[in-house]
Design a protein around this motif. Structure first.
Motif, PDB file in Angstrom:
ATOM      1  N   ALA A   1      29.751  15.264 -28.856  1.00 36.43           N
ATOM      2  CA  ALA A   1      29.799  15.242 -30.036  1.00 36.43           C
ATOM      3  C   ALA A   1      31.165  13.614 -30.115  1.00 36.43           C
ATOM      4  O   ALA A   1      30.922  12.527 -30.747  1.00 36.43           O
ATOM      5  N   ALA A   2      32.017  14.196 -28.869  1.00 36.41           N
ATOM      6  CA  ALA A   2      32.625  12.845 -28.836  1.00 36.41           C
ATOM      7  C   ALA A   2      32.777  12.466 -27.830  1.00 36.41           C
ATOM      8  O   ALA A   2      33.291  10.878 -28.915  1.00 36.41           O
ATOM      9  N   ALA A   3      31.833  12.133 -27.321  1.00 38.86           N
ATOM     10  CA  ALA A   3      30.399  10.778 -26.067  1.00 38.86           C
ATOM     11  C   ALA A   3      30.193   9.915 -27.752  1.00 38.86           C
ATOM     12  O   ALA A   3      30.009   8.921 -28.047  1.00 38.86           O
ATOM     13  N   LEU A   4      29.505  11.193 -29.249  1.00 36.68           N
ATOM     14  CA  LEU A   4      28.653   9.926 -29.941  1.00 36.68           C
ATOM     15  C   LEU A   4      30.138   8.798 -30.594  1.00 36.68           C
ATOM     16  O   LEU A   4      29.548   7.727 -30.920  1.00 36.68           O
ATOM     17  N   GLU A   5      30.988   9.630 -30.803  1.00 36.00           N
ATOM     18  CA  GLU A   5      32.444   9.131 -31.558  1.00 36.00           C
ATOM     19  C   GLU A   5      32.910   8.410 -30.680  1.00 36.00           C
ATOM     20  O   GLU A   5      32.741   7.176 -31.303  1.00 36.00           O
ATOM     21  N   ALA A   6      32.830   8.165 -29.156  1.00 35.09           N
ATOM     22  CA  ALA A   6      33.764   7.377 -28.377  1.00 35.09           C
ATOM     23  C   ALA A   6      32.539   5.575 -28.895  1.00 35.09           C
ATOM     24  O   ALA A   6      32.639   4.589 -28.805  1.00 35.09           O
ATOM     25  N   MET A   7      31.367   6.342 -28.371  1.00 37.83           N
ATOM     26  CA  MET A   7      30.543   4.932 -28.437  1.00 37.83           C
ATOM     27  C   MET A   7      30.564   4.100 -29.458  1.00 37.83           C
ATOM     28  O   MET A   7      30.221   2.872 -30.397  1.00 37.83           O
ATOM     29  N   PHE A   8      30.490   5.173 -30.659  1.00 38.77           N
ATOM     30  CA  PHE A   8      30.490   4.202 -32.073  1.00 38.77           C
ATOM     31  C   PHE A   8      31.360   3.996 -32.159  1.00 38.77           C
ATOM     32  O   PHE A   8      31.819   2.580 -32.343  1.00 38.77           O
ATOM     33  N   MET A   9      33.482   3.835 -31.669  1.00 38.49           N
ATOM     34  CA  MET A   9      34.246   3.211 -32.090  1.00 38.49           C
ATOM     35  C   MET A   9      34.035   2.137 -30.590  1.00 38.49           C
ATOM     36  O   MET A   9      34.595   1.028 -30.976  1.00 38.49           O
ATOM     37  N   ALA A  10      33.374   2.258 -29.506  1.00 39.96           N
ATOM     38  CA  ALA A  10      33.627   1.243 -29.186  1.00 39.96           C
ATOM     39  C   ALA A  10      32.157  -0.182 -29.017  1.00 39.96           C
ATOM     40  O   ALA A  10      33.009  -1.193 -28.648  1.00 39.96           O
ATOM     41  N   HIS A  11      30.986   0.821 -29.762  1.00 36.77           N
ATOM     42  CA  HIS A  11      30.438  -0.260 -30.610  1.00 36.77           C
ATOM     43  C   HIS A  11      31.275  -1.108 -31.500  1.00 36.77           C
ATOM     44  O   HIS A  11      30.835  -2.507 -32.124  1.00 36.77           O
ATOM     45  N   ILE A  12      32.052  -0.511 -31.997  1.00 39.73           N
ATOM     46  CA  ILE A  12      32.614  -1.222 -33.104  1.00 39.73           C
ATOM     47  C   ILE A  12      33.544  -2.339 -33.087  1.00 39.73           C
ATOM     48  O   ILE A  12      33.856  -3.502 -33.460  1.00 39.73           O
ATOM     49  N   ASP A  13      34.418  -1.722 -31.822  1.00 41.57           N
ATOM     50  CA  ASP A  13      35.043  -2.413 -30.954  1.00 41.57           C
ATOM     51  C   ASP A  13      34.422  -4.172 -30.384  1.00 41.57           C
ATOM     52  O   ASP A  13      35.261  -5.247 -30.718  1.00 41.57           O
TER      53      ASP A  13
ATOM     54  N   ARG B   1      12.540  -9.320 -28.755  1.00 42.79           N
ATOM     55  CA  ARG B   1      11.651  -8.307 -27.792  1.00 42.79           C
ATOM     56  C   ARG B   1      12.829  -8.071 -27.567  1.00 42.79           C
ATOM     57  O   ARG B   1      13.028  -6.764 -27.301  1.00 42.79           O
ATOM     58  N   MET B   2      13.691  -9.219 -26.518  1.00 44.46           N
ATOM     59  CA  MET B   2      15.139  -8.373 -26.043  1.00 44.46           C
ATOM     60  C   MET B   2      15.826  -8.037 -26.782  1.00 44.46           C
ATOM     61  O   MET B   2      16.622  -5.915 -26.214  1.00 44.46           O
ATOM     62  N   VAL B   3      16.180  -7.938 -27.758  1.00 40.52           N
ATOM     63  CA  VAL B   3      16.820  -7.568 -29.254  1.00 40.52           C
ATOM     64  C   VAL B   3      16.263  -6.138 -29.482  1.00 40.52           C
ATOM     65  O   VAL B   3      16.560  -4.808 -29.585  1.00 40.52           O
ATOM     66  N   GLN B   4      14.845  -6.096 -29.737  1.00 46.09           N
ATOM     67  CA  GLN B   4      14.147  -4.853 -29.759  1.00 46.09           C
ATOM     68  C   GLN B   4      14.476  -4.086 -28.671  1.00 46.09           C
ATOM     69  O   GLN B   4      14.537  -2.398 -28.872  1.00 46.09           O
ATOM     70  N   THR B   5      14.258  -4.362 -27.368  1.00 42.80           N
ATOM     71  CA  THR B   5      14.266  -3.101 -26.444  1.00 42.80           C
ATOM     72  C   THR B   5      16.035  -2.799 -26.380  1.00 42.80           C
ATOM     73  O   THR B   5      15.949  -1.616 -26.098  1.00 42.80           O
ATOM     74  N   LEU B   6      16.778  -3.135 -25.959  1.00 42.80           N
ATOM     75  CA  LEU B   6      18.483  -2.867 -26.607  1.00 42.80           C
ATOM     76  C   LEU B   6      18.495  -2.418 -27.572  1.00 42.80           C
ATOM     77  O   LEU B   6      19.125  -0.964 -27.125  1.00 42.80           O
ATOM     78  N   LEU B   7      16.983  -2.335 -28.617  1.00 43.55           N
ATOM     79  CA  LEU B   7      17.455  -1.177 -30.385  1.00 43.55           C
ATOM     80  C   LEU B   7      17.778   0.242 -29.914  1.00 43.55           C
ATOM     81  O   LEU B   7      17.613   1.586 -29.658  1.00 43.55           O
ATOM     82  N   ARG B   8      15.939   0.056 -28.909  1.00 38.72           N
ATOM     83  CA  ARG B   8      15.198   1.421 -28.154  1.00 38.72           C
ATOM     84  C   ARG B   8      16.005   1.690 -27.017  1.00 38.72           C
ATOM     85  O   ARG B   8      15.972   2.589 -27.204  1.00 38.72           O
ATOM     86  N   GLN B   9      17.266   1.355 -26.402  1.00 40.27           N
ATOM     87  CA  GLN B   9      17.572   1.901 -25.030  1.00 40.27           C
ATOM     88  C   GLN B   9      18.868   2.374 -25.821  1.00 40.27           C
ATOM     89  O   GLN B   9      19.542   3.654 -25.305  1.00 40.27           O
ATOM     90  N   TYR B  10      19.751   1.670 -26.300  1.00 39.82           N
ATOM     91  CA  TYR B  10      20.423   1.895 -27.286  1.00 39.82           C
ATOM     92  C   TYR B  10      20.301   3.984 -28.326  1.00 39.82           C
ATOM     93  O   TYR B  10      20.721   4.755 -28.148  1.00 39.82           O
ATOM     94  N   GLY B  11      19.488   4.024 -28.826  1.00 39.19           N
ATOM     95  CA  GLY B  11      18.383   5.132 -29.319  1.00 39.19           C
ATOM     96  C   GLY B  11      18.156   5.908 -28.254  1.00 39.19           C
ATOM     97  O   GLY B  11      18.874   6.942 -28.880  1.00 39.19           O
ATOM     98  N   GLN B  12      17.897   5.446 -27.480  1.00 39.70           N
ATOM     99  CA  GLN B  12      17.407   7.215 -26.513  1.00 39.70           C
ATOM    100  C   GLN B  12      18.413   7.699 -25.734  1.00 39.70           C
ATOM    101  O   GLN B  12      18.948   8.158 -25.275  1.00 39.70           O
ATOM    102  N   ARG B  13      19.896   6.778 -26.138  1.00 38.98           N
ATOM    103  CA  ARG B  13      20.494   7.705 -24.890  1.00 38.98           C
ATOM    104  C   ARG B  13      21.622   8.459 -26.095  1.00 38.98           C
ATOM    105  O   ARG B  13      22.126   9.386 -26.707  1.00 38.98           O
ATOM    106  N   LEU B  14      21.018   7.991 -27.247  1.00 44.69           N
ATOM    107  CA  LEU B  14      21.840   8.218 -28.877  1.00 44.69           C
ATOM    108  C   LEU B  14      21.118  10.250 -28.693  1.00 44.69           C
ATOM    109  O   LEU B  14      21.560  11.089 -29.475  1.00 44.69           O
ATOM    110  N   ARG B  15      20.046   9.709 -28.657  1.00 45.70           N
ATOM    111  CA  ARG B  15      18.937  10.980 -28.589  1.00 45.70           C
ATOM    112  C   ARG B  15      19.451  11.963 -28.132  1.00 45.70           C
ATOM    113  O   ARG B  15      19.720  13.328 -28.139  1.00 45.70           O
ATOM    114  N   ARG B  16      19.292  11.323 -26.221  1.00 46.66           N
ATOM    115  CA  ARG B  16      19.611  12.795 -25.728  1.00 46.66           C
ATOM    116  C   ARG B  16      21.005  12.776 -25.875  1.00 46.66           C
ATOM    117  O   ARG B  16      21.800  14.203 -26.029  1.00 46.66           O
ATOM    118  N   LEU B  17      22.332  12.532 -25.978  1.00 41.40           N
ATOM    119  CA  LEU B  17      23.715  13.062 -26.605  1.00 41.40           C
ATOM    120  C   LEU B  17      23.344  14.079 -27.764  1.00 41.40           C
ATOM    121  O   LEU B  17      23.917  14.916 -27.365  1.00 41.40           O
TER     122      LEU B  17
END
Length: 202
Positions: free
Chosen positions: A86-98, A124-140
């Motif tokens: 949960a702390a990792a999710l918050e850190a990712m959120f704030m890093a993205h915001i920054d 397609r590169m943007v779509q790939t970025l969103l997919r890779q980002y989503g994979q990280r979130l789901r693992r956490l």
């Protein structure tokens, strides 16, 4: 026309081109950024610009590569130093915001690419970025469920969509307000509400 160093290596010139596009996207509609505008920002002729990139699409592709690599590195580093999922999710959120606050042109480019008709490499590169980002979130999130930190019944696919959508909503609010700094102000309270929705109640 901005003054830039006249003698740069090919790699440095390509990096300067990407930075020029990111800066311009913060000031105007990314769809309206021309190679003339990019060259002017860099203090170059279009001919000099095209010595490093054969087409405007090639410039956009390099910019999307820059965005994807730096954003994912930023959120990965933030997550690695966190004490729990949960702390990792918050850190990712704030890093993205920054990242967005530092580069306000980036979300405008991403939104613009996703709205383009037809298939392009940049899109397609943007779509790939969103997919890779989503994979990280789901693992956490799965790790958080396994540790009892997140709700055992949490739909991780929906929660990942909401995570990204929450950031997009904050971006849209800051764009509407015309204040990039607003996203940093609003983010902590918004994430606190999101976190309440995914945490375990036991």
């Amino acid at each position: 026309m901005n003054e830039r160093p006249q003698y740069l290596s090919a790699e440095e010139r390509r990096a300067a081109t990407v930075q020029a596009v990111v800066d311009l996207a913060a000031e105007r509609n990314p769809a309206e950024i021309t190679t003339t505008a990019i060259a002017d920002r860099m203090g170059l002729t279009q001919g000099a610009l095209f010595r490093h990139f054969p087409t405007k699409d090639a410039i956009l592709e390099a910019t999307m590569t820059w965005v994807g690599e730096r954003l994912l590195v930023r959120v990965d580093q933030a997550a690695e130093g966190a004490a729990s999922p949960a702390a990792a999710l918050e850190a990712m959120f704030m890093a993205h915001i920054d990242f967005v606050a530092r580069h306000p042109g980036v979300p405008r480019m991403l939104f613009g690419e996703l709205q383009r008709s037809g298939e392009t490499l940049a899109k397609r590169m943007v779509q790939t970025l969103l997919r890779q980002y989503g994979q990280r979130l789901r693992r956490l999130m799965e790790a958080g469920k396994a540790q009892g930190e997140l709700d055992a019944e949490l739909d991780v696919d929906a929660a990942a969509v909401l995570f990204i959508g929450t950031i997009q909503g904050l971006v849209m609010q800051s764009l509407l307000a015309g204040k990039a700094s607003r996203i940093r102000r609003d983010a902590p309270a918004v994430f606190a509400i999101y976190r309440c929705g995914i945490e375990s109640n036991t």
